[in-house]
Design a protein around this motif. Structure first.
Motif, mmCIF file in Angstrom:
data_model
loop_
_atom_site.group_PDB
_atom_site.id
_atom_site.type_symbol
_atom_site.label_atom_id
_atom_site.label_comp_id
_atom_site.label_asym_id
_atom_site.label_seq_id
_atom_site.Cartn_x
_atom_site.Cartn_y
_atom_site.Cartn_z
ATOM 1 N N LEU A 40 0.822 -1.208 0.000
ATOM 2 C CA LEU A 40 0.000 0.000 0.000
ATOM 3 C C LEU A 40 0.859 1.263 0.000
ATOM 4 N N VAL A 41 1.938 1.250 0.776
ATOM 5 C CA VAL A 41 2.854 2.388 0.818
ATOM 6 C C VAL A 41 3.538 2.553 -0.536
ATOM 7 N N LYS A 42 3.958 1.456 -1.140
ATOM 8 C CA LYS A 42 4.607 1.524 -2.462
ATOM 9 C C LYS A 42 3.661 2.068 -3.526
ATOM 10 N N LEU A 43 2.364 1.870 -3.337
ATOM 11 C CA LEU A 43 1.372 2.418 -4.269
ATOM 12 C C LEU A 43 1.110 3.907 -4.024
ATOM 13 N N GLY A 44 1.777 4.454 -2.997
ATOM 14 C CA GLY A 44 1.685 5.888 -2.738
ATOM 15 C C GLY A 44 0.673 6.301 -1.692
ATOM 16 N N HIS A 45 0.139 5.347 -0.948
ATOM 17 C CA HIS A 45 -0.866 5.674 0.060
ATOM 18 C C HIS A 45 -0.233 5.876 1.433
ATOM 19 N N ASN A 46 -0.909 6.680 2.243
ATOM 20 C CA ASN A 46 -0.533 6.829 3.639
ATOM 21 C C ASN A 46 -1.262 5.745 4.423
ATOM 22 N N VAL A 47 -0.530 4.952 5.188
ATOM 23 C CA VAL A 47 -1.130 3.843 5.932
ATOM 24 C C VAL A 47 -0.926 4.060 7.427
ATOM 25 N N ASP A 48 -2.045 4.161 8.142
ATOM 26 C CA ASP A 48 -2.014 4.143 9.605
ATOM 27 C C ASP A 48 -2.461 2.763 10.035
ATOM 28 N N VAL A 49 -1.781 2.207 11.016
ATOM 29 C CA VAL A 49 -2.058 0.849 11.474
ATOM 30 C C VAL A 49 -2.622 0.882 12.891
ATOM 31 N N VAL A 50 -3.702 0.133 13.073
ATOM 32 C CA VAL A 50 -4.305 -0.065 14.387
ATOM 33 C C VAL A 50 -4.302 -1.562 14.645
ATOM 34 N N MET A 51 -3.766 -1.969 15.784
ATOM 35 C CA MET A 51 -3.642 -3.390 16.111
ATOM 36 C C MET A 51 -4.382 -3.720 17.398
ATOM 37 N N THR A 52 -4.943 -4.925 17.455
ATOM 38 C CA THR A 52 -5.434 -5.428 18.731
ATOM 39 C C THR A 52 -4.219 -5.927 19.514
ATOM 40 N N LYS A 53 -4.377 -6.022 20.821
ATOM 41 C CA LYS A 53 -3.262 -6.533 21.633
ATOM 42 C C LYS A 53 -2.902 -7.958 21.231
ATOM 43 N N ASN A 54 -3.911 -8.779 20.887
ATOM 44 C CA ASN A 54 -3.615 -10.148 20.471
ATOM 45 C C ASN A 54 -2.808 -10.201 19.180
ATOM 46 N N SER A 55 -3.022 -9.256 18.290
ATOM 47 C CA SER A 55 -2.258 -9.265 17.031
ATOM 48 C C SER A 55 -0.774 -9.014 17.273
ATOM 49 N N THR A 56 -0.456 -8.290 18.354
ATOM 50 C CA THR A 56 0.955 -8.003 18.646
ATOM 51 C C THR A 56 1.715 -9.245 19.100
ATOM 52 N N LYS A 57 0.991 -10.319 19.364
ATOM 53 C CA LYS A 57 1.641 -11.601 19.699
ATOM 54 C C LYS A 57 2.151 -12.285 18.429
ATOM 55 N N PHE A 58 1.599 -11.900 17.269
ATOM 56 C CA PHE A 58 1.974 -12.504 15.994
ATOM 57 C C PHE A 58 2.957 -11.653 15.191
ATOM 58 N N ILE A 59 2.863 -10.325 15.326
ATOM 59 C CA ILE A 59 3.744 -9.403 14.604
ATOM 60 C C ILE A 59 3.892 -8.151 15.457
ATOM 61 N N THR A 60 5.072 -7.574 15.443
ATOM 62 C CA THR A 60 5.309 -6.435 16.323
ATOM 63 C C THR A 60 4.859 -5.114 15.700
ATOM 64 N N PRO A 61 4.426 -4.195 16.534
ATOM 65 C CA PRO A 61 4.104 -2.857 16.044
ATOM 66 C C PRO A 61 5.306 -2.187 15.363
ATOM 67 N N LEU A 62 6.521 -2.454 15.852
ATOM 68 C CA LEU A 62 7.717 -1.845 15.272
ATOM 69 C C LEU A 62 7.882 -2.219 13.797
ATOM 70 N N THR A 63 7.582 -3.458 13.456
ATOM 71 C CA THR A 63 7.660 -3.885 12.052
ATOM 72 C C THR A 63 6.734 -3.030 11.189
ATOM 73 N N LEU A 64 5.492 -2.872 11.644
ATOM 74 C CA LEU A 64 4.509 -2.122 10.868
ATOM 75 C C LEU A 64 4.793 -0.626 10.882
ATOM 76 N N GLN A 65 5.344 -0.124 11.958
ATOM 77 C CA GLN A 65 5.756 1.280 12.018
ATOM 78 C C GLN A 65 6.871 1.530 11.012
ATOM 79 N N SER A 66 7.836 0.617 10.928
ATOM 80 C CA SER A 66 8.947 0.768 9.985
ATOM 81 C C SER A 66 8.460 0.778 8.548
ATOM 82 N N LEU A 67 7.470 -0.056 8.250
ATOM 83 C CA LEU A 67 6.952 -0.154 6.881
ATOM 84 C C LEU A 67 6.005 0.988 6.526
ATOM 85 N N SER A 68 5.205 1.424 7.492
ATOM 86 C CA SER A 68 4.212 2.478 7.218
ATOM 87 C C SER A 68 4.780 3.876 7.388
ATOM 88 N N LYS A 69 5.853 3.993 8.146
ATOM 89 C CA LYS A 69 6.445 5.295 8.492
ATOM 90 C C LYS A 69 5.511 6.135 9.360
#
Length: 181
Positions: free
Chosen positions: A24-53
Motif C-alpha cells: 500500500l505504501v509503495k502504491l503511494g498511500h498513507n497507511v495508519d495501522v491499528v492493532m489489537t493486543k492479540n495481534s501483537t503476539k503474531f507481529i510487532t508494532p515496530l515492524t509495521l511502524q517501519s513499513l508504514s512510516k
C-alpha cells in the motif's frame, strides 16, 4: 494518495499485514495501522511502524496529543478502512457494536461514507459457524465488504475456507475504492 486505516486483529495471518502495508505504501498511500493486543503476539508494532512510516496504535487509552482524541482523529482522516486479518472476535465485536479496544473503538468512529472492508482469517469451522456468518451478514448490511478467505491447509492442520485472501486479491478488491476521487 489515500489515507488508509489498516486494522490487524489476532490471527496467525497477522504477519501478512507487513506485506500488505508495504504494498500500500509503495502504491503511494498513507497507511495508519491499528492493532489489537492479540495481534501483537503474531507481529510487532515496530515492524509495521517501519513499513508504514507512521506510529502504530494499540492502546485506546494512549493519547499522544492532549488536544485530540486519538481514535476520533484517526477515523476522521480515513479514506478507506480495511481489517486484514479480521478474526472471529473482531467480527463479533463490530457486528454487535462493542468498543473495548483500539481497533473496535476506531471502527465505530469511521464515517458511514468511508469504504470499509473485512478480510476474515480463521479456522474453517470458526468461519463457517452460524454466528460468524451472521456477524459477517450484519457487517455487510451496514456497509462492510467482505474479502472472502481462501480454501487452504490452515495453520491448525485443517483444510477448508478460512485462509486470508492473498495480498494481490485484497489489493485488487480495494482498488476501485482507492481510485474514486
Amino acid at each position: 494518495m489515500k489515507n488508509i486505516l489498516l486494522g490487524i486483529s489476532g490471527s496467525i495471518s497477522a504477519y501478512k499485514a507487513a506485506d500488505l502495508t508495504s504494498q500500500l505504501v509503495k502504491l503511494g498511500h498513507n497507511v495508519d495501522v491499528v492493532m489489537t493486543k492479540n495481534s501483537t503476539k503474531f507481529i510487532t508494532p515496530l515492524t509495521l511502524q517501519s513499513l508504514s512510516k507512521n506510529p502504530v496504535h494499540v492502546d485506546v487509552m494512549e493519547e499522544r496529543s492532549p488536544e485530540k482524541i486519538n481514535h476520533i482523529e484517526l477515523a476522521k482522516q480515513t479514506d478507506l478502512f480495511l481489517i486484514a486479518p479480521a478474526s472471529a472476535n473482531i467480527l463479533a465485536k463490530l457486528a454487535n457494536g462493542i468498543a473495548d479496544d483500539m481497533l473496535s473503538t476506531v471502527a465505530l468512529a469511521i464515517q458511514p461514507n468511508v469504504p470499509k472492508f473485512i478480510a476474515p482469517a480463521m479456522n474453517t469451522h470458526m468461519y463457517q459457524n452460524v454466528m460468524t456468518q451472521r456477524n459477517i451478514a450484519t457487517l455487510n448490511e451496514v456497509g462492510y465488504q467482505e474479502i472472502v478467505p481462501r480454501e487452504a491447509l490452515l495453520a491448525c492442520g485443517d483444510f477448508g475456507r478460512g485462509a486470508l485472501a492473498t495480498i494481490e486479491d485484497i489489493l485488487k478488491i480495494i482498488q476501485p475504492a482507492l481510485s474514486n476521487e
